[in-house]
Design an enzyme around this catalytic site. Structure first.
Site, PDB file in Angstrom:
ATOM      1  N   PRO A   1       3.724  -9.748 -22.514  1.00  0.00           N
ATOM      2  CA  PRO A   1       5.015  -9.207 -22.998  1.00  0.00           C
ATOM      3  C   PRO A   1       6.091  -9.218 -21.918  1.00  0.00           C
ATOM      4  O   PRO A   1       5.824  -8.986 -20.738  1.00  0.00           O
ATOM      5  CB  PRO A   1       4.659  -7.782 -23.426  1.00  0.00           C
ATOM      6  N   CYS A   2       7.322  -9.467 -22.366  1.00  0.00           N
ATOM      7  CA  CYS A   2       8.445  -9.604 -21.434  1.00  0.00           C
ATOM      8  C   CYS A   2       9.484  -8.502 -21.591  1.00  0.00           C
ATOM      9  O   CYS A   2      10.481  -8.495 -20.862  1.00  0.00           O
ATOM     10  CB  CYS A   2       9.132 -10.955 -21.649  1.00  0.00           C
ATOM     11  N   ILE A   3       9.292  -7.575 -22.512  1.00  0.00           N
ATOM     12  CA  ILE A   3      10.363  -6.628 -22.846  1.00  0.00           C
ATOM     13  C   ILE A   3      10.745  -5.752 -21.653  1.00  0.00           C
ATOM     14  O   ILE A   3      11.897  -5.349 -21.504  1.00  0.00           O
ATOM     15  CB  ILE A   3       9.928  -5.760 -24.056  1.00  0.00           C
TER      16      ILE A   3
END
Length: 492
Positions: free
Chosen positions: A69-71
């Site tokens: 995940p990159c959030i």
């Protein structure tokens, strides 16, 4: 290779690797909508719903691919970094790799994918990519490389830049990601989309009306993401997909305009139309399984938003296929450093390299390239062995000095230029530093004066730093640029 896919999403990375000839043996994804897409696209593949509950990897695993995940690291997010609840899940990837190593069956290859912001500093600290590669080194992956790849160079008009980190237990990971040099579109966009991609398009190329013509610009199509104020408009290319792609507006060269359709967005990511259609509605086992897919208008809009969200987190299939083809034959190409390679930042350099020496060497290289910063050159993967970079440079300078001398018994040749004299002094100081030793507190004699007529004693590292700084000043003076001494006098 037999691939285990973690944080699979809607399967863009998996589909590209599958097209390159690899076998997907396990997938891990927690989103219910993405799970339904994967069950349809990869029927029969083992699907694990939670990475936290995954205890071990299959013993036949040869490649672990994870687009974590990159959030929490995205420039449009909260920038919580590894402390965030989403991006911090990457620790489970390393947990599984450590478990496989301890079970005497280490995974030979690891491929990680994330947003380009992984190279940014977070809250004044080092780039998060440095922490990632440090974890890989601690596990035993001594060969690693990272590269930012843009989807626009692979035949799709999609301005999507993502960083890929590849690590290997054997061989050189740079051969796979960097062995072919800077990747350029070779014209495949003409067959894929019937026109030039973002990399190939040049508004000056107008054989009828000449260069820089208005007619050439009128042949362009434009795209604007109304849901992302940080994204600039695209010319013959769509802006970077996010989870709110439903608000991308298009103005085509034929005069037609409107919002980007979900089927076109799937094509721009390399999927076939309808690939993500199965993500909505969420099907509970045994409920409404016999009914058709007739949705009300409100539900259809909800489904489109869910499909756009999956595409915003996906890897472009063409990019994944290119990496998969390189992994299928990892020793076909060899990475060779070039003169334009730049030294890496301090976080990636050996621990034995002094801060002042690193800064002086970097400034000299930037001045040689006549650039404004590190962006003017390509990144170089520097070996992080026990021997420091300054020792390697000193050894090379010593060999060159020995080769230039006419005989061992003859007189030393005088330096031809101030640069040669400064470089020779730097090599001599580095040699003295190596002879004295790297322990703290050791000192060497210097010819400088302390203002009272007596010699000054400096540490070996300080002597090396001063000599390299003199080399930097000599190069600046040779190119007509102000030296450190002149700038200091002007400020006073």
């Amino acid at each position: 290779m037999k691939v285990v896919s973690l944080f699979t999403g809607c399967g863009g990375l998996d589909l590209g690797l599958h097209k390159a000839g690899h076998e997907i043996i396990l997938q891990c994804e927690c989103d219910p909508g993405a799970q339904q897409v994967l069950r349809k696209a990869f029927a029969g593949t083992l699907l694990v719903p939670d990475i936290c509950s995954l205890q071990t990897l299959p013993k036949e695993t040869e490649l672990v691919a994870a687009g974590f995940p990159c959030i929490d690291v995205s420039r449009a997010g909260l920038r919580q970094g590894l402390d965030g609840p989403s991006t911090g899940l990457v620790r489970h990837v390393f947990r599984l790799l450590i478990q496989a190593r301890d079970d005497q069956r280490p995974v030979p290859w690891v491929l990680l994918e994330n947003v380009e912001a992984l190279l940014d500093r977070c809250h004044g600290g080092p780039p998060l990519v440095s922490w990632v590669v440090q974890q890989l080194e601690n596990i035993g992956y001594r060969s690693w490389a990272h590269r930012v790849v843009c989807s626009a160079g692979f035949g799709v008009p999609n301005r999507r830049r993502r960083i890929f980190i590849l690590a290997s237990m054997h061989g050189d990971a740079r051969d796979v990601l960097l062995g072919q040099g800077l990747h350029k579109c070779m014209g495949g966009c003409l067959n894929a989309v019937g026109g030039d991609c973002w990399e190939c398009f040049d508004p000056d190329d107008d054989p009828t009306t000449g260069s820089k013509s208005k007619a050439a610009m009128m042949r362009c199509s434009y795209a604007l993401d109304l849901g992302n104020a940080r994204s600039s408009a695209g010319v013959d290319v769509v802006p970077t997909f996010t989870t709110s792609n439903a608000r991308i507006c298009l103005l085509l060269s034929n005069g037609r305009y409107g919002a980007l359709r979900i089927e076109d967005a799937e094509r721009l990511q390399g999927f076939s139309p309808g690939h993500t259609q199965a993500c909505y509605p969420i099907q509970t086992p045994g409920i409404k399984q016999h009914r058709g897919g007739n949705l009300r208008d409100a539900e259809a809009e909800t489904r489109d938003r869910a499909r756009f969200a999956l595409l915003g987190n996906a890897v472009t299939v063409q990019v994944a296929q290119w990496i998969g083809e390189r992994l299928a034959d990892p020793y076909r190409y060899k990475y060779l450093p070039i003169d334009n390679d730049m030294p890496l930042h301090k976080e990636f350099q050996p621990a034995s390299l002094e801060d002042s020496v690193w800064q002086a060497l970097r400034e000299v290289r930037i001045d040689q390239l006549h650039g404004t910063g590190a962006s003017s050159g390509a990144a170089k993967i520097v070996s992080r062995g026990a021997e420091g970079w300054e020792d390697q440079k000193a050894a090379a300078a010593e060999e060159e000095e020995d080769g230039n001398s006419s005989s061992d018994d003859g007189p030393d040749q005088a330096p031809k230029t101030p640069i040669d004299a400064a470089i020779a002094a730097a090599a001599k100081a580095a040699k003295a530093a190596a002879a004295v030793g790297s322990s703290e507190g050791e000192e060497v004699e210097s010819s400088d004066s302390d203002g009272e007529g007596g010699p000054v004693k400096r540490s070996a590292a300080a002597e090396t730093a001063a000599a390299v700084a003199a080399a930097a000043d000599a190069m600046r003076a040779e190119m007509g640029r102000p030296t450190r001494s002149t700038v200091k006098k002007a400020s006073q």
